[in-house]
Design a protein around this motif. Structure first.
Motif, PDB file in Angstrom:
ATOM      1  N   GLU A   1       0.783  -3.639   3.811  1.00 33.41           N
ATOM      2  CA  GLU A   1      -0.192  -2.583   3.540  1.00 33.41           C
ATOM      3  C   GLU A   1      -0.167  -2.298   2.048  1.00 33.41           C
ATOM      4  N   LEU A   2      -1.313  -2.370   1.400  1.00 35.21           N
ATOM      5  CA  LEU A   2      -1.350  -2.189  -0.051  1.00 35.21           C
ATOM      6  C   LEU A   2      -1.312  -0.713  -0.429  1.00 35.21           C
ATOM      7  N   ALA A   3      -0.788  -0.459  -1.628  1.00 34.74           N
ATOM      8  CA  ALA A   3      -0.530   0.916  -2.048  1.00 34.74           C
ATOM      9  C   ALA A   3      -1.725   1.569  -2.741  1.00 34.74           C
ATOM     10  N   THR A   4      -2.951   1.209  -2.345  1.00 37.13           N
ATOM     11  CA  THR A   4      -4.108   1.849  -2.979  1.00 37.13           C
ATOM     12  C   THR A   4      -4.219   3.299  -2.512  1.00 37.13           C
ATOM     13  N   LYS A   5      -4.856   4.130  -3.334  1.00 31.04           N
ATOM     14  CA  LYS A   5      -5.027   5.540  -2.948  1.00 31.04           C
ATOM     15  C   LYS A   5      -6.112   5.676  -1.897  1.00 31.04           C
TER      16      LYS A   5
ATOM     17  N   ASN B   1      -7.603   7.298  11.196  1.00 36.55           N
ATOM     18  CA  ASN B   1      -7.040   7.509   9.853  1.00 36.55           C
ATOM     19  C   ASN B   1      -6.565   6.202   9.212  1.00 36.55           C
ATOM     20  N   ARG B   2      -6.027   5.286  10.022  1.00 33.64           N
ATOM     21  CA  ARG B   2      -5.542   4.021   9.453  1.00 33.64           C
ATOM     22  C   ARG B   2      -6.659   2.981   9.364  1.00 33.64           C
ATOM     23  N   SER B   3      -7.757   3.238  10.004  1.00 30.89           N
ATOM     24  CA  SER B   3      -8.855   2.271  10.008  1.00 30.89           C
ATOM     25  C   SER B   3      -9.379   2.080   8.585  1.00 30.89           C
ATOM     26  N   GLY B   4      -9.322   0.846   8.091  1.00 28.88           N
ATOM     27  CA  GLY B   4      -9.813   0.582   6.745  1.00 28.88           C
ATOM     28  C   GLY B   4      -8.740   0.650   5.678  1.00 28.88           C
ATOM     29  N   VAL B   5      -7.482   0.881   6.079  1.00 23.32           N
ATOM     30  CA  VAL B   5      -6.397   0.820   5.103  1.00 23.32           C
ATOM     31  C   VAL B   5      -6.238  -0.659   4.701  1.00 23.32           C
ATOM     32  N   PRO B   6      -6.138  -0.939   3.403  1.00 26.48           N
ATOM     33  CA  PRO B   6      -6.119  -2.346   2.991  1.00 26.48           C
ATOM     34  C   PRO B   6      -4.813  -3.071   3.319  1.00 26.48           C
ATOM     35  N   LEU B   7      -4.968  -4.294   3.768  1.00 32.18           N
ATOM     36  CA  LEU B   7      -3.811  -5.142   4.054  1.00 32.18           C
ATOM     37  C   LEU B   7      -3.996  -6.468   3.346  1.00 32.18           C
ATOM     38  N   ILE B   8      -2.866  -7.135   3.055  1.00 29.32           N
ATOM     39  CA  ILE B   8      -2.947  -8.565   2.774  1.00 29.32           C
ATOM     40  C   ILE B   8      -2.112  -9.250   3.835  1.00 29.32           C
ATOM     41  N   GLU B   9      -2.561 -10.422   4.256  1.00 30.97           N
ATOM     42  CA  GLU B   9      -1.757 -11.201   5.189  1.00 30.97           C
ATOM     43  C   GLU B   9      -1.279 -12.441   4.438  1.00 30.97           C
TER      44      GLU B   9
ATOM     45  N   SER C   1       2.934  -2.524  -2.840  1.00 33.34           N
ATOM     46  CA  SER C   1       3.223  -1.914  -1.540  1.00 33.34           C
ATOM     47  C   SER C   1       4.665  -1.428  -1.530  1.00 33.34           C
ATOM     48  N   ASP C   2       4.968  -0.473  -0.637  1.00 36.92           N
ATOM     49  CA  ASP C   2       6.373  -0.073  -0.512  1.00 36.92           C
ATOM     50  C   ASP C   2       7.115  -0.957   0.493  1.00 36.92           C
ATOM     51  N   CYS C   3       6.360  -1.745   1.261  1.00 36.66           N
ATOM     52  CA  CYS C   3       6.956  -2.757   2.158  1.00 36.66           C
ATOM     53  C   CYS C   3       8.052  -2.198   3.060  1.00 36.66           C
ATOM     54  N   LYS C   4       7.745  -1.170   3.811  1.00 36.58           N
ATOM     55  CA  LYS C   4       8.750  -0.628   4.733  1.00 36.58           C
ATOM     56  C   LYS C   4       8.493  -1.159   6.139  1.00 36.58           C
ATOM     57  N   LEU C   5       9.418  -1.956   6.624  1.00 27.28           N
ATOM     58  CA  LEU C   5       9.262  -2.551   7.949  1.00 27.28           C
ATOM     59  C   LEU C   5       9.189  -1.486   9.046  1.00 27.28           C
TER      60      LEU C   5
ATOM     61  N   SER D   1       4.527  -0.678   6.985  1.00 29.57           N
ATOM     62  CA  SER D   1       3.762  -1.106   5.813  1.00 29.57           C
ATOM     63  C   SER D   1       4.064  -2.570   5.489  1.00 29.57           C
ATOM     64  N   MET D   2       5.038  -3.153   6.204  1.00 29.16           N
ATOM     65  CA  MET D   2       5.243  -4.603   6.166  1.00 29.16           C
ATOM     66  C   MET D   2       5.512  -5.014   7.610  1.00 29.16           C
ATOM     67  N   ARG D   3       4.745  -5.985   8.103  1.00 27.30           N
ATOM     68  CA  ARG D   3       4.921  -6.410   9.491  1.00 27.30           C
ATOM     69  C   ARG D   3       4.957  -7.932   9.507  1.00 27.30           C
ATOM     70  N   ALA D   4       5.838  -8.472  10.313  1.00 21.29           N
ATOM     71  CA  ALA D   4       5.940  -9.928  10.351  1.00 21.29           C
ATOM     72  C   ALA D   4       5.740 -10.446  11.767  1.00 21.29           C
TER      73      ALA D   4
END
Lengths: 480, 508
Positions: free
Chosen positions: A16-20, A150-158, A188-192, A196-199
């Motif tokens: 999950e990217l850290a954009t505002k 609320n999470r709909s449209g939060v940016p991700l990179i895969e 990103s803060d990359c918290k599993l 905010s980070m999923r594998a």
């Protein structure tokens, strides 16, 4: 003789990217908030609404791509992935299939081996940008489900790796590598644990030396490194069992249940959906110019390897410390800023390596959650250096500082924790301790050197730790 | 300061004294939008009176014609007062101030239900207005209602509406065309002064032609699509339906422009700006007009052909260089269009699922059944047909053979037009093969209905601007339109030709 098997693993990592703001509208990405308060017509899929790309998402994706040695797709596009599910308000997810933003990269990992560290390259097939979905909340009591967008449209990179990993250690090393790199980039803060980070892990096994890959399964719902390690071990064993008993591994998606230590089949390839991908006509192609790439490259912060090298050259602290400190950019920043304020590097490192790590572990916190400021750590070290407080007191002050980021100078003053340098008060206390502990005094005088330790302790206790133990020891010897 | 009373119309520069329309028998409804607004600004007509006049007309004709899905008289009268006050205070002085407008029911209107003429959106009330509607209202237009259309703009007759068919004001036995049939019929019947429509494959130009009004589809990206409920996103454009070319230009000038909320909208500068009123000049001396032979082959009604060619002769007489040429690829336009539009529609219409808004089936055992029943009950036959068609062409294994190939043909069509516009300023042809069909004739044979789009869809595939201008009637008295196509961003050229033609015909 039992056959030997090799595990082949590839990862799909969502970050999950850290954009505002969200990827296609101006809504906040802030975590929490009452359901459906960070929403607008765009991220709730209202009729007639249109997506507009957040440029910061492209910038972060390019930054991650450059840091992982990818080539950047300068003309990239978004595609629609069509599937019906209530957490997906448009019933299509805007993602990238045909022209992902980054391709053909790699990262280098290190895993422990008998004789030191083994280095290995893990290929990155592609990185693409996409939007997150909303969240379904099931009300068992009412027998209904509600949706929070609320999470709909939060940016991700895969980030999709090549099937280059062979065991859980390599997987963890790869994930750690991605995590520190992305954290260093501030992308990103990359918290599993917080998602905010999923594998998702793709696993297959094959006989050692075989040329072809075996049939793979995809494991989902892995919320910790612990779960990932166990899931890999479990799935390897399950697949080997199947093969040895003459059955076939079915290509399917499985869900890991970490509590039970087992996985369950979710859906097989046969019922895989046809996502009917096609270019999203609402978004114009993204052109990433040479200048834009150059700008992102120029703004790239110092990454971990470079930082480790610099620490070795300029701070004279052990390699072990360097590894731990640079594991988190936040801790590394804290270290450098404290040193810049005049504190001796080794002393700063000690505070981080011993007290900080201890508290983090006790409270199950991440290094990036450290809340005290470099200014206050530098002040605390200075207080000890000036012998204004004892190490014992310093540790107490540190506990408070860790929790509330108090100014140690003010705190020590306020609580009266300064070391007592008043010779007469110390002498009075020592005389009292000698008078109160005749047995220990006798022991010492009879040659039991250790007895003095008890007497020092008693004196320190009476002084509430505010005395310099060396001074106390010296005075005791003198008076005895 | 007392303003001097003007003697010429501010917009058409026609002397007000010998207007001819200013006799005693003159009704408010006889004015064009721009003329009405001028009268209002001069204090001759009150906005409320214009709105009342339109509703009187609606009372008389709406029962028969069914142009509207939703009328909002109260809101319109309130709005009329607000606009009047602003005009009186000098805050509103544009050519649309105080003009009663109709909006096609696929454009979101804040607080007013927006149905797309579908059951599935029967109770959908948007919390926002489409950018084009916002711009119109900011210019002082008074929205009086939402017009009927083919469901989700899928159709060429306005017969696929869930809210009943709209009838042609020239002959109620015939369709008004579609999909913006409600808008075209409302303008033609005096049930509004002008309207907005949307054009994905001809949905403004064709009903304009069938109803005897002027309809214009601008270059893709000229008008923001924000708030327009998408059918085929890469083809959809909003545009005006109006009484004459001047009204069209004035409306387009107000609603066009870059919108931050629509990534596909464009800002236009460098001589290709959106000051469309400035293009209204009666001067086409030396302009090159091409007539594609491909547009005059089998299937074209002779009365339509003759009327269109007669229009070309009028332009030749005004000094244009008119010649025939081969456009090519015309026969591929229909399959290409129906592949692309249906593919996009199949995805665009996925959001209508009964979860968030709109119709939801009364009972279902599980989520999947709820989706299925809601959509089966909520969509009409034509919409389902196109969703299935679109889903098919996007399916894995078929994507390359259909969708991708259609995109390639689209690029070739664009290139054929590039070649044509290297030689000609404007392309002239018919809008539709026939005049308005009888009610019920088209739905029985959808393929025939699709073929009726042959002359209009190329403009959407190539992104071109096009305008339909009345050029006569057939023996039964049904209107015929002539279509003028321009290169991308060349609206001013087609407006100039259209205006010149209109003025020439008006003088006889």
């Amino acid at each position: 003789m039992a056959k030997e098997y090799e595990t082949v693993i590839g990862l799909e990592v969502h970050v999950e990217l850290a954009t505002k703001t969200k990827i296609f509208c101006g809504c906040s990405t802030a975590f929490g908030g009452a359901p459906n308060t960070h929403t607008c017509p765009v991220c709730t899929g209202m009729p007639g609404s249109l997506p507009v790309l957040n440029r910061q998402v492209v910038e972060y994706a390019v930054a991650v791509g450059l840091a992982t040695n990818c080539s950047i797709t300068q003309h990239c596009k978004f595609d629609r992935k069509n599937y019906f599910y209530p957490d997906n308000p448009q019933n299509y997810q805007i993602s990238q299939l045909y022209l992902p933003i980054c391709r053909n990269g790699y990262v280098e990992i290190e895993t422990p081996e008998d004789d030191g560290l083994k280095r290995k390259r893990i290929g990155i097939h592609e990185i693409h940008m996409e939007e997150d979905a909303g969240k379904l909340i099931h009300d068992d009591w009412e027998g209904s489900s509600l949706v929070d967008y609320n999470r709909s449209g939060v940016p991700l990179i895969e980030i999709v790796s090549e099937p280059d990993m062979r065991n859980a250690d390599e997987v963890i090393a790869y994930l750690e590598k991605l995590r520190t790199t992305i954290q260093y980039l501030g992308a990103s803060d990359c918290k599993l644990q917080e998602g905010s980070m999923r594998a998702d892990v793709n696993i297959s096994v094959r006989e050692m030396g075989a040329a072809e890959f075996g049939t793979r399964t995809e494991m989902k719902n892995l919320n910790s490194f612990h779960a990932i390690m166990h899931a890999i071990e479990g799935e390897r064993a399950r697949q080997i069992d199947l093969i040895e008993s003459g059955e076939k591994v079915v290509q399917e998606t499985r869900r890991w249940d970490d509590q039970k230590g087992m996985s369950y089949a979710m859906r097989s390839k046969e019922d895989a959906q046809d996502y009917r991908y096609f270019p999203d006509p609402d978004l114009v192609p993204v052109y990433i110019s040479d200048e834009w790439i150059a700008r992102v490259r120029a703004n790239q912060p110092e990454l971990r390897e470079a930082k480790m090298k610099r620490y070795r050259e300029s701070f004279g602290i052990p390699d072990y410390d360097i590894r731990i400190i640079t594991d988190s950019k936040h801790m590394a920043d804290l270290f450098e800023e404290t040193v810049a304020l005049g504190a001796q590097p080794k002393k700063v490192s000690n505070w981080l390596m011993v007290e900080t790590l201890r508290i983090l572990k006790e409270r199950e916190m991440d290094a990036q959650d450290i809340g005290f400021s470099p200014k206050h750590l530098a002040a605390l070290i200075a207080l000890v250096d000036q012998k204004a407080i004892t190490t014992t007191v310093a540790k107490e002050v540190f506990e408070v500082m860790f929790a509330e980021d108090v100014d140690p100078v003010a705190y020590v003053e306020e609580k009266g924790l300064k070391t007592v340098n008043d010779e007469s008060e110390l002498r009075r206390t020592v005389e009292q301790v000698i008078a109160d502990n005749p047995q220990s005094v006798a022991d010492y005088r009879n040659g039991k050197e250790k007895a003095i330790g008890f007497l020092v302790g008693q004196t320190m206790k009476a002084m509430k730790g505010k005395a310099d133990p060396t001074g106390v020891n010296k005075l005791l010897k003198e008076l005895l | 300061m007392r303003r001097r009373k003007r003697t010429v119309c501010l917009w058409c520069r026609r002397p007000l004294s010998d207007n001819g329309k200013r006799g005693k028998s003159m009704s408010i409804l006889d004015y064009t939008a721009v003329e009405l607004s001028d009268q209002i600004r001069r204090g001759e007509i009150k906005v409320v009176d214009a709105v009342e006049a339109v509703f009187a007309q609606i009372d008389g004709r709406e029962k028969e014609l069914n142009c509207y899905v939703t009328l909002q008289k109260e809101r319109a009268l309130e709005q009329a007062k607000i606009v009047q006050a602003k005009i009186d205070a000098g805050e509103l002085s544009g050519p649309l101030a105080g003009v009663p407008f109709a909006i096609k029911d696929n454009m979101c209107t804040k607080g007013t239900r927006t149905t797309c003429s579908s059951k599935i959106l029967e109770n959908f009330v948007p919390a926002y207005s489409a950018t084009a509607v916002e711009k119109l209202e900011a210019a002082g237009a008074v929205v009086i209602g939402k017009t009927n259309m083919d469901e989700f703009a899928m159709g060429s007759t306005t017969e696929t509406s869930y809210y009943g068919v709209t009838k042609n004001p020239h002959n109620a036995m015939h369709v008004p065309g579609g999909s913006s049939g409600g808008s075209a019929a409302a303008v033609a019947a005096g049930e509004c002064f002008a309207a907005l429509g949307s054009d994905t494959g001809g949905s403004i130009r064709q009903p304009a032609s069938h109803c005897g009004v002027v309809g214009m589809k601008p270059t893709y990206g000229t008008v923001s699509r924000y708030g327009l409920i998408a059918y085929g996103s890469s083809l959809d454009q909003i545009g005006p339906l109006a009484k004459d070319v001047r009204d069209c230009a004035a409306i387009l000038e107000v609603i066009s422009g870059r919108d931050e909320k629509d990534s596909t909208s464009m800002s236009r500068e460098n001589g290709q700006g959106t000051d469309f009123i400035s293009a209204l000049q009666e001067d086409i001396q030396g302009m090159r007009i091409g007539i594609p032979r491909d547009y005059f082959g089998a299937g074209l009604d002779t009365e339509v052909r003759d009327a269109v060619l007669a229009a070309a002769e009028v332009l030749r007489a005004k000094g244009a260089v008119v010649e025939e040429f081969d456009l090519s690829l015309v026969q591929y336009a229909i399959p290409t269009y129906y592949t692309i539009a249906a593919a996009e529609a199949s995805s665009n219409l996925e959001r209508f699922d009964g979860i968030k808004y709109g119709y939801r089936t009364a009972e279902a055992d599980n989520l999947h059944a709820m989706y299925k029943k809601t959509r089966s009950e909520g969509f009409g036959a034509e919409v389902k047909r196109r969703i299935m068609l679109g889903s098919f062409v996007l399916s894995s294994g078929y994507y390359d053979a259909y969708y991708l190939k259609a995109l390639r043909v689209k690029a070739l069509i664009r290139r054929a037009f590039d070649a044509a516009f290297a030689k000609y300023d404007v392309i002239l042809g018919p809008v539709a093969p026939t005049t308005a069909p009888k009610l019920g004739e088209s739905l029985a044979d959808p393929l025939k209905m699709y073929l009726g789009d042959i002359y209009t869809i190329s403009a959407n595939l190539a992104g071109l601007p096009g305008i339909s201008v009345p050029c006569g009637t057939d023996a039964a008295g049904l209107p015929i339109g002539v279509q003028l196509l321009g290169d991308c961003f060349q609206e001013k050229k087609i407006l100039r030709v259209a205006y010149t033609y209109e003025q020439a015909v008006k003088r006889g």
